[in-house]
Design a protein around this motif. Structure first.
Motif, PDB file in Angstrom:
ATOM      1  N   PHE A 177       0.800  -1.231   0.000  1.00 15.45           N
ATOM      2  CA  PHE A 177       0.000   0.000   0.000  1.00 15.45           C
ATOM      3  C   PHE A 177       0.831   1.279   0.000  1.00 15.45           C
ATOM      4  N   LYS A 178       2.084   1.201  -0.458  1.00 13.12           N
ATOM      5  CA  LYS A 178       2.892   2.399  -0.575  1.00 13.12           C
ATOM      6  C   LYS A 178       3.174   2.704  -2.043  1.00 13.12           C
ATOM      7  N   ILE A 179       3.285   3.992  -2.343  1.00 14.63           N
ATOM      8  CA  ILE A 179       3.620   4.420  -3.693  1.00 14.63           C
ATOM      9  C   ILE A 179       4.739   5.445  -3.609  1.00 14.63           C
ATOM     10  N   ALA A 180       5.409   5.670  -4.732  1.00 16.92           N
ATOM     11  CA  ALA A 180       6.485   6.652  -4.769  1.00 16.92           C
ATOM     12  C   ALA A 180       5.908   8.053  -4.904  1.00 16.92           C
ATOM     13  N   ALA A 181       6.534   9.001  -4.230  1.00 17.44           N
ATOM     14  CA  ALA A 181       6.135  10.404  -4.331  1.00 17.44           C
ATOM     15  C   ALA A 181       7.037  11.113  -5.331  1.00 17.44           C
ATOM     16  N   CYS A 182       6.517  12.195  -5.895  1.00 17.05           N
ATOM     17  CA  CYS A 182       7.283  13.029  -6.821  1.00 17.05           C
ATOM     18  C   CYS A 182       7.135  14.470  -6.372  1.00 17.05           C
ATOM     19  N   VAL A 183       8.202  15.051  -5.838  1.00 16.17           N
ATOM     20  CA  VAL A 183       8.120  16.429  -5.379  1.00 16.17           C
ATOM     21  C   VAL A 183       8.225  17.360  -6.597  1.00 16.17           C
ATOM     22  N   LYS A 184       7.427  18.422  -6.571  1.00 15.79           N
ATOM     23  CA  LYS A 184       7.415  19.341  -7.709  1.00 15.79           C
ATOM     24  C   LYS A 184       7.167  20.763  -7.203  1.00 15.79           C
ATOM     25  N   HIS A 185       7.484  21.744  -8.051  1.00 14.28           N
ATOM     26  CA  HIS A 185       8.122  21.707  -9.355  1.00 14.28           C
ATOM     27  C   HIS A 185       9.481  22.367  -9.189  1.00 14.28           C
ATOM     28  N   PHE A 186      10.524  21.706  -9.616  1.00 18.61           N
ATOM     29  CA  PHE A 186      11.879  22.165  -9.351  1.00 18.61           C
ATOM     30  C   PHE A 186      12.349  23.070 -10.481  1.00 18.61           C
ATOM     31  N   ALA A 187      12.519  24.359 -10.207  1.00 24.01           N
ATOM     32  CA  ALA A 187      12.445  24.986  -8.881  1.00 24.01           C
ATOM     33  C   ALA A 187      11.829  26.372  -9.021  1.00 24.01           C
ATOM     34  N   ALA A 188      11.243  26.817  -7.885  1.00 26.38           N
ATOM     35  CA  ALA A 188      10.693  28.168  -7.736  1.00 26.38           C
ATOM     36  C   ALA A 188       9.521  28.432  -8.664  1.00 26.38           C
ATOM     37  N   TYR A 189       8.776  27.390  -8.988  1.00 26.34           N
ATOM     38  CA  TYR A 189       7.613  27.540  -9.881  1.00 26.34           C
ATOM     39  C   TYR A 189       6.554  28.458  -9.274  1.00 26.34           C
ATOM     40  N   GLY A 190       6.568  28.587  -7.937  1.00 29.75           N
ATOM     41  CA  GLY A 190       5.539  29.357  -7.262  1.00 29.75           C
ATOM     42  C   GLY A 190       5.761  30.858  -7.256  1.00 29.75           C
ATOM     43  N   ALA A 191       6.754  31.339  -8.015  1.00 30.62           N
ATOM     44  CA  ALA A 191       7.032  32.786  -8.021  1.00 30.62           C
ATOM     45  C   ALA A 191       6.982  33.375  -9.426  1.00 30.62           C
ATOM     46  N   PRO A 192       5.946  33.052 -10.220  1.00 32.85           N
ATOM     47  CA  PRO A 192       5.898  33.586 -11.586  1.00 32.85           C
ATOM     48  C   PRO A 192       5.638  35.092 -11.578  1.00 32.85           C
ATOM     49  N   THR A 193       6.285  35.794 -12.457  1.00 35.86           N
ATOM     50  CA  THR A 193       6.119  37.236 -12.554  1.00 35.86           C
ATOM     51  C   THR A 193       4.661  37.583 -12.822  1.00 35.86           C
ATOM     52  N   GLY A 194       4.127  38.490 -12.026  1.00 36.56           N
ATOM     53  CA  GLY A 194       2.739  38.907 -12.194  1.00 36.56           C
ATOM     54  C   GLY A 194       1.726  37.861 -11.792  1.00 36.56           C
ATOM     55  N   GLY A 195       2.181  36.764 -11.177  1.00 33.27           N
ATOM     56  CA  GLY A 195       1.252  35.706 -10.799  1.00 33.27           C
ATOM     57  C   GLY A 195       0.668  34.959 -11.981  1.00 33.27           C
ATOM     58  N   ARG A 196       1.274  35.097 -13.154  1.00 35.05           N
ATOM     59  CA  ARG A 196       0.723  34.506 -14.372  1.00 35.05           C
ATOM     60  C   ARG A 196       1.332  33.138 -14.634  1.00 35.05           C
ATOM     61  N   GLU A 197       0.456  32.170 -14.856  1.00 32.37           N
ATOM     62  CA  GLU A 197       0.878  30.776 -15.056  1.00 32.37           C
ATOM     63  C   GLU A 197       1.936  30.651 -16.146  1.00 32.37           C
ATOM     64  N   GLU A 225      11.353   9.712  -4.066  1.00 28.16           N
ATOM     65  CA  GLU A 225      11.919   8.916  -5.153  1.00 28.16           C
ATOM     66  C   GLU A 225      11.985   9.652  -6.481  1.00 28.16           C
ATOM     67  N   MET A 226      11.195  10.724  -6.632  1.00 28.59           N
ATOM     68  CA  MET A 226      11.142  11.387  -7.926  1.00 28.59           C
ATOM     69  C   MET A 226      11.012  12.894  -7.730  1.00 28.59           C
ATOM     70  N   VAL A 227      11.561  13.651  -8.656  1.00 31.34           N
ATOM     71  CA  VAL A 227      11.428  15.104  -8.696  1.00 31.34           C
ATOM     72  C   VAL A 227      10.969  15.493 -10.095  1.00 31.34           C
ATOM     73  N   MET A 228      10.103  16.495 -10.184  1.00 29.16           N
ATOM     74  CA  MET A 228       9.612  16.989 -11.467  1.00 29.16           C
ATOM     75  C   MET A 228      10.168  18.387 -11.725  1.00 29.16           C
ATOM     76  N   THR A 229      10.621  18.620 -12.947  1.00 34.47           N
ATOM     77  CA  THR A 229      11.093  19.951 -13.300  1.00 34.47           C
ATOM     78  C   THR A 229       9.910  20.900 -13.456  1.00 34.47           C
ATOM     79  N   SER A 230      10.194  22.204 -13.347  1.00 37.11           N
ATOM     80  CA  SER A 230       9.143  23.208 -13.484  1.00 37.11           C
ATOM     81  C   SER A 230       9.125  23.781 -14.900  1.00 37.11           C
ATOM     82  N   PHE A 231       7.987  24.368 -15.263  1.00 40.26           N
ATOM     83  CA  PHE A 231       7.826  24.952 -16.598  1.00 40.26           C
ATOM     84  C   PHE A 231       8.607  26.259 -16.768  1.00 40.26           C
ATOM     85  N   ASN A 232       8.820  26.959 -15.673  1.00 43.64           N
ATOM     86  CA  ASN A 232       9.308  28.327 -15.763  1.00 43.64           C
ATOM     87  C   ASN A 232      10.797  28.423 -16.075  1.00 43.64           C
TER      88      ASN A 232
END
Length: 734
Positions: A177-197, A225-232
């Motif tokens: 009953f365990k699964i691998a986690a993937c932390v995201k989004h590497f890195a600083a995806y939460g600070a987009p200029t103007g708050g725009r996706e 176990e896993m890391v995801m890259t960010s779009f920014n």
């Protein structure tokens, strides 16, 4: 499988077989036999690459998954099993409050429990990896994905990141009953200029290291176990092609040795950023930067072989990536048991079971934040209460990323009221839809439900009549679940126009209003606050939302949530956060001096509701803040004491918060930083002494030379109910 056998397996694979292990495709290619059109083939996805693709994104279900896994292994030249991944953000079928709401509990262990439940339901359905937790630090409520974070504070984010990874993975992802986690989004995806996706990010390296990176590192230390890259882009370089970020920081400095996966088509987007001239160059850039899995483009499948033949990419890098992927499959135990926990019988027994619903109920109750209460809550049995608003019967109260959430599984407010209706006089009226015609641009068109004007007029009239005949109105307002989430950036943070009209109409006939607020982000609540006597923020509460809301409204449970993200006075303040820096000309509202100070002429500097804020039906009084000593060295520990007393009529839980200010440093230090928090349960009239340990490690920060450490000097210690607390005591680090 032993490590030497995995390495031998990689050695025996052909170049094409290795490259295809790096391809991730959607489950549709396996379930629906998706037609490979010209554009798809041009992208590098072929029948051969699909048959050898290392992983799939999307739900299959236990039965279908077993069939596909059998067929895949049968065809594969080396009998390598397939890896199944999915976005399981705040629950599988049992849905919990959105992550931002979970942050409001200030209880990481509860989120760990939620992750354990989500992992169990996912595992029996055939899922091996979840794309969670999202630990991006968020300070700008315009960005829709703040709902997936646990807020604006570095410590809180790090604590929750660690807890969620531990909940999903346990001690070993191969366990039942365990699964691998993937932390995201590497890195600083939460600070987009103007708050725009998807927008660019500009941060100094000091800010990046000091505030944004620690939560990712917390997840890595927890064994993610896993890391995801960010779009920014980050300071001009797209994260998916950023070798310094992914190899130097993530792997070398943080010690991450797991799988790095791109976000959806992020490798292809390197050319749209203008960082690669074409898809082939993008493939080389991403591989050299350390990206192991290409999510859904085929860009590796089509280009890596020629890049290796040309010498642009070393085959050793490909081998390392393949070995990391095979290692994950091995850790999950898929070579010995390709099904892992997938089980059709257990699916029926476990999913949405009573035990899991109880966890959802507890998480919802603890996440609610009472923002205002002028005595109207809790409702009393002698009150005639009118429940009015578009969320009274609404069941889609589980957030945009709850992909498997179903209305028929969800408890609405009206449903939750059923068990109370014998003792309380209640009426119900919708009043308006969540969105009116003037609001339809706030969500994707296919989610909009059109309503004719005559029906709208009738609903409003019925709601006004219900309000006239009530002692109290519980007005349910807020965002449509699709108004927050990916690609849901907003420049205005007010309620939809249709709901504003309803608020005005009800206020005219009965100002005795308590608002139940559904939201995935901080909103501009000035008008709501002016026209209501109470505001209970319930976020997007999930499967048991209605039951949790009624339990709190009736006083069975006292609200205890605290804001993990500041609610701005208006959108002109954002990004706004509690731990800002002083300026050379700081504005102190208490002095009345505004000229040539850092302030707005037309609005306050402070948010409407600050980080850590949240009321209770209990009334908590703080006193006797003291330190065990006023001087400490690096090896010593000192203690901070405070007494909390419940002077109210209701029992309650208070989250006592410890903040520290470093008065001077080699770089400017924040006004204060959260360094600890404790939950205290108090009966009416009861008092307790709360003790915090302060160590030198808690005083460390990213210094001018980008190393972490403490600096000698004076520190202020604040202990209070939220981040606005001003009383402090002082000590010196020598």
């Amino acid at each position: 499988m032993e490590q030497h056998k995995l390495k031998e397996l990689v050695k025996n694979m052909s170049l094409t077989e290795k490259i295809n292990q790096l391809l991730q495709v959607t489950s549709g290619f396996f379930i629906d036999e998706t037609v490979l059109t010209g554009p798809i083939r041009e992208n590098g996805i072929t029948e051969e690459s699909i048959s050898q693709a290392g992983s799939v994104i999307g739900l299959l279900g236990a039965k279908k998954y077993k069939e596909i896994q059998d067929a895949y292994i049968e065809k594969h030249p080396h009998k390598i099993p397939l890896l199944i991944m999915m976005d399981i953000i705040n629950g599988f079928r049992t849905i919990f409050p959105i992550p931002l709401a979970q942050g409001a509990t200030f209880e990481p262990e509860l989120s760990k429990k939620c992750a354990e439940v989500a992992a169990k339901e996912s595992a029996v359905s055939g899922v091996h990896v979840t794309f969670a937790p999202m630990v991006d630090l968020v300070r700008d409520a315009r960005w829709g994905r703040v709902m997936e974070s646990t807020g604006e504070d570095t410590k809180l984010n790090s604590d929750f990141a660690t807890a969620m990874v531990e909940g999903f993975q346990g001690d070993n992802v191969g366990q039942e009953f365990k699964i691998a986690a993937c932390v995201k989004h590497f890195a600083a995806y939460g600070a987009p200029t103007g708050g725009r996706e998807y927008n660019t990010v500009e941060l100094s390296e000091n800010t990046l290291r000091g505030y944004y990176l620690p939560a990712y590192e917390g997840a890595i230390k927890a064994g993610v176990e896993m890391v995801m890259t960010s779009f920014n882009t980050l300071n001009g370089i797209p994260s998916t092609g950023n070798r310094w970020l992914n190899r130097d920081i993530l792997r070398d400095e943080m010690g991450f040795n797991g799988v790095l996966i791109s976000d959806w088509a992020a490798i292809e987007e390197l050319q749209y950023h203008g960082y690669a001239k074409d898809r082939k160059e993008a493939a080389g850039v991403a591989m050299n930067a350390g990206v192991d899995i290409d999510m859904m483009t085929g860009i590796y499948s089509k280009n890596l072989a020629s890049l290796i033949e040309e010498g642009t990419v070393k085959e050793e890098l490909l081998d390392e990536a393949v070995l990391r992927i095979l290692n994950l499959k091995n850790k999950l135990g898929l070579f010995e048991n390709p099904y892992k926990d997938a089980d059709e019988i257990k699916e029926k027994e476990i999913i949405l079971c009573d035990e899991h619903r109880q966890v959802s109920l507890e998480a919802a109750e603890k996440s609610f934040v009472l923002l205002k209460n002028n005595g109207i809550l809790p409702i009393k049995k002698e009150d005639k209460v009118a429940f009015i608003g578009p969320f009274v019967h609404e069941k889609e109260i589980y957030g945009t990323w709850s992909m498997l959430g179903r209305p028929e599984d969800t408890v609405s407010i009206a449903d939750g009221a059923e068990k109370y209706r014998m003792d309380y006089e209640m009426t119900f009226a919708k009043g308006c839809n969540i969105l009116g015609e003037e609001d339809r641009n706030l969500i994707p068109e296919h989610h909009y439900k059109k309503i004719i004007q005559e029906d709208q007029d009738r609903m409003l009239k019925e709601a006004v009549e219900a309000a006239k005949n009530a002692d109290k109105v519980i007005l349910t307002l807020g965002e449509h679940r699709c108004m927050s989430g990916e690609a849901a950036s907003r420049a205005e943070l007010t309620l939809p126009k249709a709901q504003e009209k309803l608020l005005h109409a009800i206020y005219e006939v009965n100002p005795n209003i308590g608002v139940i607020l559904f939201t995935g982000r901080p909103l501009d609540l000035r008008e709501v606050s002016e026209k209501s006597k109470a505001i209970l923020n319930v976020w997007m509460p999930g499967t048991e939302g209605g039951n949790a809301i009624l339990n709190v409204l009736t006083g069975k449970v006292s609200p205890s949530g605290k804001l993990p993200m500041s609610f701005p006075y208006c959108v002109g303040q954002v990004p706004v956060h509690y731990n800002e820096y002083f300026t050379g000309r700081p504005y102190n509202p208490g002095t009345g001096e505004k000229e040539y100070k850092s302030n707005y002429r037309d609005i306050p500097n402070a948010p409407l509701y600050p980080f850590g804020y949240g009321l209770s039906y209990a009334k908590f009084q703080y006193s006797d803040l003291k330190l065990s000593k006023d001087i400490m060295n690096e090896e010593e520990t000192l203690e901070a004491y405070v007494t909390i007393k419940n002077e109210g009529e209701y029992e309650g839980t208070e989250t006592v918060q410890l903040y520290i200010r470093d008065c001077a440093g080699s770089v400017v230090r924040p006004r204060k930083e959260l360094k600890g928090y404790q939950k205290v349960d108090l009966q009416p009239g009861e008092a307790k002494r709360v003790t915090f340990q302060i160590t030198e490690e808690m005083l460390r920060f990213c210094k001018a030379d980008l190393t972490f450490g403490s600096e000698k000097g004076e520190f202020h210690v604040f202990v209070g109910t939220d981040s606005s607390t001003e009383e402090y005591v002082t000590f010196e680090l020598i």
